[in-house]
Design an enzyme around this catalytic site. Structure first.
Site, PDB file in Angstrom:
ATOM      1  N   GLY A 154      19.666  48.817 -33.419  1.00 27.40           N
ATOM      2  CA  GLY A 154      18.911  49.090 -31.694  1.00 27.40           C
ATOM      3  C   GLY A 154      19.923  50.078 -31.087  1.00 27.40           C
ATOM      4  O   GLY A 154      21.409  50.316 -31.284  1.00 27.40           O
ATOM      5  N   ILE A 205      22.207  47.717 -29.415  1.00 22.90           N
ATOM      6  CA  ILE A 205      23.025  46.735 -30.053  1.00 22.90           C
ATOM      7  C   ILE A 205      23.824  47.186 -30.748  1.00 22.90           C
ATOM      8  O   ILE A 205      24.819  46.273 -30.948  1.00 22.90           O
ATOM      9  CB  ILE A 205      22.406  45.336 -29.097  1.00 22.90           C
ATOM     10  CG1 ILE A 205      21.418  45.188 -27.605  1.00 22.90           C
ATOM     11  CG2 ILE A 205      23.218  43.839 -29.053  1.00 22.90           C
ATOM     12  CD1 ILE A 205      21.061  43.449 -27.639  1.00 22.90           C
ATOM     13  N   THR A 234      22.463  37.054 -32.241  1.00 21.00           N
ATOM     14  CA  THR A 234      22.467  36.920 -30.366  1.00 21.00           C
ATOM     15  C   THR A 234      20.853  37.037 -29.929  1.00 21.00           C
ATOM     16  O   THR A 234      20.509  38.015 -29.193  1.00 21.00           O
ATOM     17  CB  THR A 234      23.634  37.930 -29.487  1.00 21.00           C
ATOM     18  OG1 THR A 234      23.603  38.963 -30.693  1.00 21.00           O
ATOM     19  CG2 THR A 234      24.791  37.551 -30.130  1.00 21.00           C
ATOM     20  N   ARG A 269      17.105  36.307 -31.815  1.00 25.61           N
ATOM     21  CA  ARG A 269      16.393  36.316 -31.861  1.00 25.61           C
ATOM     22  C   ARG A 269      16.454  34.488 -32.893  1.00 25.61           C
ATOM     23  O   ARG A 269      16.384  34.948 -33.671  1.00 25.61           O
ATOM     24  CB  ARG A 269      15.123  35.884 -31.295  1.00 25.61           C
ATOM     25  CG  ARG A 269      14.282  36.710 -30.130  1.00 25.61           C
ATOM     26  CD  ARG A 269      14.315  36.288 -28.674  1.00 25.61           C
ATOM     27  NE  ARG A 269      14.151  36.392 -27.688  1.00 25.61           N
ATOM     28  CZ  ARG A 269      14.913  36.869 -27.208  1.00 25.61           C
ATOM     29  NH1 ARG A 269      16.174  36.861 -27.198  1.00 25.61           N
ATOM     30  NH2 ARG A 269      14.133  37.720 -25.953  1.00 25.61           N
ATOM     31  N   GLU A 278      13.981  26.619 -29.126  1.00 26.27           N
ATOM     32  CA  GLU A 278      14.698  27.004 -28.200  1.00 26.27           C
ATOM     33  C   GLU A 278      14.323  25.804 -27.162  1.00 26.27           C
ATOM     34  O   GLU A 278      12.951  25.154 -26.928  1.00 26.27           O
ATOM     35  CB  GLU A 278      15.498  27.384 -27.342  1.00 26.27           C
ATOM     36  CG  GLU A 278      16.186  28.941 -28.592  1.00 26.27           C
ATOM     37  CD  GLU A 278      16.753  29.701 -27.867  1.00 26.27           C
ATOM     38  OE1 GLU A 278      16.872  29.937 -26.530  1.00 26.27           O
ATOM     39  OE2 GLU A 278      17.282  30.645 -28.187  1.00 26.27           O
ATOM     40  N   HIS A 286      22.373  30.010 -25.430  1.00 28.12           N
ATOM     41  CA  HIS A 286      21.389  31.744 -24.907  1.00 28.12           C
ATOM     42  C   HIS A 286      22.314  32.007 -24.060  1.00 28.12           C
ATOM     43  O   HIS A 286      21.694  32.515 -23.188  1.00 28.12           O
ATOM     44  CB  HIS A 286      19.990  31.591 -25.061  1.00 28.12           C
ATOM     45  CG  HIS A 286      19.158  32.548 -25.581  1.00 28.12           C
ATOM     46  ND1 HIS A 286      17.566  32.531 -25.998  1.00 28.12           N
ATOM     47  CD2 HIS A 286      19.562  33.698 -24.928  1.00 28.12           C
ATOM     48  CE1 HIS A 286      17.806  33.875 -26.168  1.00 28.12           C
ATOM     49  NE2 HIS A 286      18.477  35.007 -25.311  1.00 28.12           N
ATOM     50  N   ALA A 302      24.063  35.421 -24.229  1.00 28.96           N
ATOM     51  CA  ALA A 302      25.266  37.352 -24.907  1.00 28.96           C
ATOM     52  C   ALA A 302      25.014  37.723 -23.588  1.00 28.96           C
ATOM     53  O   ALA A 302      26.220  38.632 -23.044  1.00 28.96           O
ATOM     54  CB  ALA A 302      24.474  37.301 -26.405  1.00 28.96           C
TER      55      ALA A 302
HETATM   56  C1  DGY Z   1      17.253  38.673 -24.223  1.00 30.63           C
HETATM   57  O1  DGY Z   1      17.386  39.885 -22.884  1.00 30.63           O
HETATM   58  O2  DGY Z   1      15.877  38.745 -24.488  1.00 30.63           O
HETATM   59  C2  DGY Z   1      17.881  38.126 -24.207  1.00 30.63           C
HETATM   60  O3  DGY Z   1      17.734  37.173 -25.224  1.00 30.63           O
HETATM   61  C3  DGY Z   1      18.538  36.955 -22.848  1.00 30.63           C
HETATM   62  O4  DGY Z   1      19.180  38.099 -22.349  1.00 30.63           O
END
Ligand code: DGY
Length: 324
Positions: free
Chosen positions: A155, A157, A236, A238, A267, A285, A287
């Site tokens: 996607g 990212i 980064t 889940r 978490e 968490h 990022a």
């Molecule tokens: C999200 O936005 O889903 C991230 O894990 C935190 O920014």
């Protein structure tokens, strides 16, 4: 006319609260902790909107709050919200994609470099006064440049990771349920592969899929076993996409070289033994945690909440079916 009431589950950047206050009556949870679902439901009473964070469990019970029209989740991920229940109850759910793409990719890259070159471990070593002078055999890591990067999920990212990989002369593979258009593949020089083939060929594997029943434990003992012994795994997305207990075992046994994690299965807890390992870089968490990005995320959630309560279509609607 009476302003609609919006409950904000944790303190947000001022700009976002001001935006909400211009057209809503806003109540903010001032406590420095996440509310339990029971507390959340109680505080939500009489609200038309909930601005939630990814730490809030927004289940059917919370969504059943009479008069609730919209949940704006300040995150791109929305696995903390029961979207199916929201749709059934005609509650709109919004998220914050796009604005955190580059910041998150920057951080995934930082984790990759840190784990490959053992930067946190080297920092701890140096601070402890153990550095006795240059040593040809000390703190040997793995190279990043000219290696193969495997992106699990392609996607926004994932694509941003592929763009960064160009500068490091890397070959890029990606696996995704949907094959990307050819022009995108060629623009970022990425090649589609099955997960299994990606795992066996990649020197770096970075996870960028949302958490869903299909992606839970997508990477477990079997998949870790398919990776190179010199490989580095980055997450980064889940935590639960990776079987964390299996990862601890793999890092201990040297099945893979290292990992860099920003997210965890439960978490803020971590799997037993994870924090004792030297070959894993751990982050809480963060990022998307640049001030600019976190403010943009909160602003999008606030504007979408205002749009929903004014009867306009929010710009980042997760469940358009709820409009019907
Ligand atoms: C999200 O936005 O889903 C991230 O894990 C935190 O920014």
């Amino acid at each position: 006319m009476k302003k609609p009431k919006v409950f904000v589950s944790r303190l947000l950047p001022d700009e976002a609260l001001e935006h909400l206050r211009a057209s809503c009556e806003v109540e903010v949870n001032g406590a420095d902790r996440t509310l339990t679902p029971v507390e959340l439901k109680k505080r939500l009473d009489g609200s038309a909107g909930l601005v939630s964070l990814l730490t809030d469990a927004v289940g059917d019970d919370v969504l059943a709050t009479p008069g609730l029209k919209c949940v704006s989740n300040v995150a791109v991920g929305h696995n903390n919200v029961d979207v199916a229940a929201a749709t059934r109850r005609k509650v709109l759910v919004t998220n914050t994609p796009g604005v955190l793409t580059e910041t998150t990719a920057d951080f995934a890259w930082a984790l990759m470099m840190a784990a490959a070159r053992r930067i946190p471990e080297a920092d701890r070593y140096t601070r402890r006064g153990l550095y006795q002078g240059w040593d040809i055999m000390s703190m040997l890591g793995v190279d990043v440049h000219n290696k193969t990067l495997g992106l699990v999920g392609f996607g926004r990212i994932g694509v941003a990771m592929a763009q960064r990989a160009k500068g490091f002369g890397m070959r890029v593979l990606y696996s995704d349920v949907k094959r990307a258009p050819e022009d995108l593949e060629s623009a970022v020089s990425a090649r589609h592969a099955t997960l299994s083939s990606l795992l066996s060929q990649s020197d770096f594997v970075s996870v960028h899929v949302p958490l869903s029943p299909e992606t839970r434990h997508l990477i477990g003992a079997k998949e870790l076993g398919e990776m190179k012994r010199t490989a580095v795994l980055i997450n980064t997305a889940r935590g639960a996409v990776i079987d964390e207990a299996a990862l601890v075992a793999a890092l201990r046994k040297g099945t893979i070289f290292a990992a860099g994690l920003d997210v965890y299965e439960n978490e803020p807890d971590m799997a037993p033994g994870l924090a004792e390992l030297d070959n894993v870089v751990l982050a809480p968490h963060i990022a998307s945690a640049s001030s600019a990005t976190r403010t943009r995320m909160a602003m999008i959630a606030a504007s979408d909440m205002v749009a929903a309560l004014e009867g306009r279509r929010p710009s980042h609607l997760v469940n358009p079916e709820a409009l019907g």
